[in-house]
Design an enzyme around this catalytic site. Sequence first.
Site, PDB file in Angstrom:
ATOM      1  N   ASN A 173     -96.392 -45.909 108.830  1.00  0.00           N
ATOM      2  CA  ASN A 173     -95.892 -45.931 110.213  1.00  0.00           C
ATOM      3  C   ASN A 173     -96.465 -44.783 111.035  1.00  0.00           C
ATOM      4  O   ASN A 173     -96.828 -44.962 112.200  1.00  0.00           O
ATOM      5  CB  ASN A 173     -94.359 -45.842 110.231  1.00  0.00           C
ATOM      6  CG  ASN A 173     -93.697 -47.204 110.121  1.00  0.00           C
ATOM      7  OD1 ASN A 173     -94.368 -48.240 110.172  1.00  0.00           O
ATOM      8  ND2 ASN A 173     -92.380 -47.206 109.962  1.00  0.00           N
ATOM      9  N   ARG A 197     -99.659 -56.470 110.676  1.00  0.00           N
ATOM     10  CA  ARG A 197     -98.512 -55.721 110.189  1.00  0.00           C
ATOM     11  C   ARG A 197     -97.358 -56.708 110.068  1.00  0.00           C
ATOM     12  O   ARG A 197     -97.101 -57.490 110.983  1.00  0.00           O
ATOM     13  CB  ARG A 197     -98.130 -54.589 111.156  1.00  0.00           C
ATOM     14  CG  ARG A 197     -99.261 -53.636 111.504  1.00  0.00           C
ATOM     15  CD  ARG A 197     -99.881 -52.963 110.297  1.00  0.00           C
ATOM     16  NE  ARG A 197     -98.879 -52.344 109.434  1.00  0.00           N
ATOM     17  CZ  ARG A 197     -99.073 -52.089 108.152  1.00  0.00           C
ATOM     18  NH1 ARG A 197    -100.195 -52.435 107.564  1.00  0.00           N
ATOM     19  NH2 ARG A 197     -98.148 -51.501 107.453  1.00  0.00           N
ATOM     20  N   GLU A 256     -94.398 -46.841 103.227  1.00  0.00           N
ATOM     21  CA  GLU A 256     -94.064 -47.466 104.515  1.00  0.00           C
ATOM     22  C   GLU A 256     -93.938 -46.414 105.613  1.00  0.00           C
ATOM     23  O   GLU A 256     -94.459 -46.579 106.720  1.00  0.00           O
ATOM     24  CB  GLU A 256     -92.742 -48.243 104.418  1.00  0.00           C
ATOM     25  CG  GLU A 256     -92.697 -49.370 103.405  1.00  0.00           C
ATOM     26  CD  GLU A 256     -93.627 -50.532 103.722  1.00  0.00           C
ATOM     27  OE1 GLU A 256     -94.171 -50.588 104.845  1.00  0.00           O
ATOM     28  OE2 GLU A 256     -93.819 -51.378 102.837  1.00  0.00           O
TER      29      GLU A 256
END
Lengths: 111, 148
Positions: free
Chosen positions: B52, B107, B48
């Site tokens: 990002n 997303r 994650e």
Amino acid sequence: MGVRLILKDGFLTAMLSGEIDHHSARELREEIDETAMRTKPQMLTMDFSNVQFMDSSGVGLIMGRYKLVQLWGGAVSIANLPPKLEKLISLSGLRELCTIVKDVKSDESEE
Amino acid sequence: MKVKNEMSVSFPSNSANESFGRAVVSAFAAQLDPTIDELSDIKTAVSEAVTNCIVHAYRNAIGMIYINAKYDEKGTLQIRIRDKGCGIEDVEQAMQPLYTTAEGEERAGLGFAVMESFMDKLRVTSKPGKGTTVTMQKNLARRVMKNG
């Protein structure tokens, strides 16, 4: 990593395999959508039995397919979720949108 | 934190490196003999954070992602993931579940929520225009003894 698509009686099954992340999700999305838009299935079953890893990009992948099949009134079900993905699916709230099914055997007649 | 072992790795923000980033941290964390579930939590949280950097920090460019991981005698694993990208104006808002600035790209807006619930500690510091640092901790304490 990949997806095998099986169409039978208006039901489309996407047999996913490998690791689902932001990098791999794009290709999976394109392959599923190409067949889904052509066949407009009443039910799109996403089968996770052979998925070794998934992050929230996989949640995005499921949500996106849910929105797509909604266009023609279809539904999405999540099948054979490995135990280690359950935590992520619970966190995502996807249980509100999709049915979760276990022990689904898929037909081998490929689309 | 009294560091017992430490590693650093950096790589450009190509999306193909998402799997590399989580694999390298997972290989390092394996020294603490984590359970399969703990390792899966760590891999997911790292994935994650790295994603990002790729999707948000270096949105229309390629930049470097820096990962540092270390653990202490008590079995506390600390992972720091840093970029020199666009930064986050409002960290608190960015950390809200379902909040995303990348709507068109499917997303889910769950990145920070996953990091928070899969790890024991999460700290995010950011400066707009300078970059973002995510620091996460996982306690793998009870297993450290047998690794001496």
